[in-house]
Design a protein around this motif. Structure first.
Motif, PDB file in Angstrom:
ATOM      1  N   THR A 195      69.083   9.208 -33.110  1.00 54.09           N
ATOM      2  CA  THR A 195      69.513   9.424 -31.418  1.00 54.09           C
ATOM      3  C   THR A 195      70.337   9.869 -30.952  1.00 54.09           C
ATOM      4  O   THR A 195      70.777  10.287 -29.810  1.00 54.09           O
ATOM      5  N   GLN A 249      68.737  13.921 -32.041  1.00 50.44           N
ATOM      6  CA  GLN A 249      67.264  13.928 -31.428  1.00 50.44           C
ATOM      7  C   GLN A 249      66.716  14.927 -31.533  1.00 50.44           C
ATOM      8  O   GLN A 249      66.688  16.248 -30.658  1.00 50.44           O
ATOM      9  N   CYS A 250      66.704  15.102 -32.668  1.00 47.60           N
ATOM     10  CA  CYS A 250      66.984  17.175 -33.124  1.00 47.60           C
ATOM     11  C   CYS A 250      65.235  17.433 -33.546  1.00 47.60           C
ATOM     12  O   CYS A 250      64.826  15.856 -34.478  1.00 47.60           O
ATOM     13  N   ALA A 251      64.189  17.370 -32.358  1.00 52.23           N
ATOM     14  CA  ALA A 251      62.960  17.234 -32.236  1.00 52.23           C
ATOM     15  C   ALA A 251      62.239  18.508 -32.982  1.00 52.23           C
ATOM     16  O   ALA A 251      61.136  18.141 -33.757  1.00 52.23           O
ATOM     17  N   LYS A 303      59.273  11.319 -30.063  1.00 46.85           N
ATOM     18  CA  LYS A 303      60.014  11.095 -29.202  1.00 46.85           C
ATOM     19  C   LYS A 303      61.729  11.798 -29.137  1.00 46.85           C
ATOM     20  O   LYS A 303      61.646  11.026 -27.841  1.00 46.85           O
ATOM     21  N   HIS A 304      61.519  12.631 -29.792  1.00 51.31           N
ATOM     22  CA  HIS A 304      63.051  13.740 -28.936  1.00 51.31           C
ATOM     23  C   HIS A 304      62.262  14.356 -28.434  1.00 51.31           C
ATOM     24  O   HIS A 304      63.413  15.658 -27.833  1.00 51.31           O
ATOM     25  N   THR A 307      61.505  17.910 -26.005  1.00 47.74           N
ATOM     26  CA  THR A 307      62.324  17.947 -24.469  1.00 47.74           C
ATOM     27  C   THR A 307      60.968  18.568 -24.333  1.00 47.74           C
ATOM     28  O   THR A 307      59.920  18.964 -24.953  1.00 47.74           O
TER      29      THR A 307
END
Length: 532
Positions: free
Chosen positions: A197, A200-202, A245-246, A248
């Protein structure tokens, strides 16, 4: 449904090497993160005190690790769109310019026969069937300063050859530190932050940026020498979404752009894999992505069927056709790839073919307002003549949707653009050119597109350059349709715009809508000919 599996290995106690402090804990934390926070389907854990897998021991001796690798990877068990993660924290060593991971019983005096080579490991991992392998190594540790360079150079070479995403804790000439205050390694601490969290590196790209900043910062804070992590990944894989989930909208838009480019480049297999990942990144099933997956799957079936029809059937001695004879199998002789890998949208010509194309430009006078579909262009003519740019732009979109039969959808897909009649395209373009004194029109946009290096396989950066030039993006901010300049002082190539810029609001704000249309409009503009 995308599957995520992982194998986490952490070794503190070695038979022939000095013990480490936190490698075992690092692997345990990674295992818990994958299982609990990331929700992986299955995570294997091998360490000094890990529980057995049924009757199979998990103490990280070489024989135990090889047994798991041989049994688990004997045949594919994952599919396109899936991910397999491999994490190792312990010692790594170099022998004869080859990188090795040291199991608990690895002997530095006999590395080749007691360690596990990175070459063999990556070959094994690639057999799982997943199209994305993530190799994470926190293993650049030496017993003393004179031990020579650590692992990394050979691993980087293998990563580039195999396409395996490789994340290394530091450079080969650096050391991967363990910190008492953190109770873990510097790299693992930053990795958990980045995937969690805090960072938050997707995507791989964002994780690379985070680790590149955070690891040296932590090493400096705890008064250690510089530690510089490295990530080796193909450009397209650097944009893959690993932590949905992270993700954008910007992350998803880049992935969609790659999917569109793959289809335009006739790589349907890759396009399908990318759309699968787009769907997986959505909070719920993405209807558009699902439709694209189904459509491309059908295109692949049709492409293979076409290839079979083109393949001569040479009778064998027993009278049955020899479909598999490489001399006659056209899809095998092209470049060694199967038809699923090499075929795609045949309607979109390659850049090479486009340069040689001599498509005739319809000889249409501006007052003829010709149309292959019976379109009345008088309203568009009158709006442009009156300088009503916004209304004319809206009318342009309306007639194009009507021609394509996509009035209900409100936007043009690649298929519709490729089938758009040349006569109507030329009529629309000539109307815009005439009443804007050559400032607006598809052919003007085409010239600007080519001036920034635009081709059918152009990347996201080229698209940004184009939008900067025509005024659809200002100071790196994408403009909504209402923000455009509806007067003659607008940047050259500013219009027509509704069919592209309007997609920012119509199609959930994703830039890929613009890009996919641009690819199509670029192809259409090329059909106008080289000059007007």
């Amino acid at each position: 449904m995308v599957k995520n599996w992982a194998l986490a290995i952490g070794i503190n106690q070695y038979d022939f090497l000095q013990p480490l402090k936190y490698a075992k804990r690092d692997a345990k934390l990674i295992q818990e993160f994958f299982r609990n926070e990331a929700g992986f389907d299955r995570v294997f854990w091998f360490s000094d005190e890990s529980p057995d897998l049924g009757s199979e021991p998990t103490r990280p001796y070489r024989a135990n690790l090889l047994r798991l690798l041989q049994q688990l990877f004997a045949k594919p068990f994952m599919e396109a769109g899936d991910n397999f993660w491999f994490f190792f924290s312990g010692y790594g060593m170099v022998d004869a310019n080859q990188d090795y991971l040291m199991p608990s019983d690895g002997d530095p005096e006999d590395i080749e026969n007691t360690a596990i080579s990175i070459s063999d490991l990556t070959e094994c991992l690639n057999r799982c069937g997943a199209d994305n392998i993530v190799l994470i190594l926190d293993a650049c540790r030496r017993q003393h300063k004179n031990s020579g360079e650590g692992i990394g150079r050979h691993t980087q070479t293998i990563a580039r050859q195999t396409g395996v995403i490789s994340i290394l804790s530091c450079s080969p000439d650096e050391y991967s530190y363990e910190i008492d205050a953190l109770q873990k390694g510097v790299f693992t601490h930053a990795l958990l932050e980045g995937l969690g969290t805090q960072g938050q590196c997707a995507t791989v790209e964002r994780l690379n940026q985070y680790l590149g900043f955070r690891v040296p910062q932590l090493a400096y804070h705890y008064q250690k020498a510089r530690q510089t992590p490295h990530i080796i990944a193909e450009p397209i894989k650097s944009r893959l979404i690993l932590a949905p989930k992270h993700a954008t909208k910007h992350d998803i838009s880049k992935l969609q752009i790659d999917a569109v480019q793959a289809e335009v480049s006739q790589n349907l297999e890759l396009a399908e894999q990318l759309w699968i990942r787009v769907n997986a990144a959505a909070s719920s099933s993405d209807i558009d992505a699902v439709k694209e997956i189904e459509r491309i799957a059908q295109l692949r079936v049709e492409a293979c069927a076409t290839q079979k029809q083109l393949t001569p059937q040479i009778p064998s001695l027993n009278g049955s056709p020899l479909h598999e004879n490489r001399k006659y199998a056209l899809h095998s002789n092209l470049d060694g790839r199967s038809c699923n890998q090499s075929l795609g949208l045949g309607r979109i010509p390659t850049a090479k073919h486009q340069q040689k194309s001599t498509l005739a430009r319809p000889d249409i006078a501006i007052n003829d307002l010709n149309s292959e579909r019976g379109i009345d262009y008088k309203p568009l003519h009158d709006l442009l003549a009156a300088g009503e740019w916004k209304q004319a732009d809206r009318e342009t979109l309306a007639v194009m949707l009507k021609i394509a039969g996509r009035e209900k959808q409100g936007w043009l897909n690649i298929e519709a653009i490729n089938q758009f009649p040349e006569t109507d395209l030329y009529t629309i373009d000539q109307l815009w050119l005439k009443f804007s004194n050559g400032r607006f029109g598809f052919s003007v946009q085409k010239q600007i597109w080519e001036s920034v290096g635009g081709q059918t396989d152009a990347d996201y950066e080229t698209w940004c350059k184009f939008c900067d030039r025509v005024g659809w993006r200002v100071n790196q901010n994408w403009l909504f349709y209402s923000d455009l300049s509806f007067d003659t002082d607008a940047p050259k190539g500013h219009f027509p715009a509704a069919a592209t810029v309007n997609l920012l609001t119509v199609w959930r704000g994703w830039v890929v809508g613009l890009f996919s249309c641009l690819v199509g409009f670029s192809a259409l503009a090329l059909r106008l000919g080289k000059s007007h």
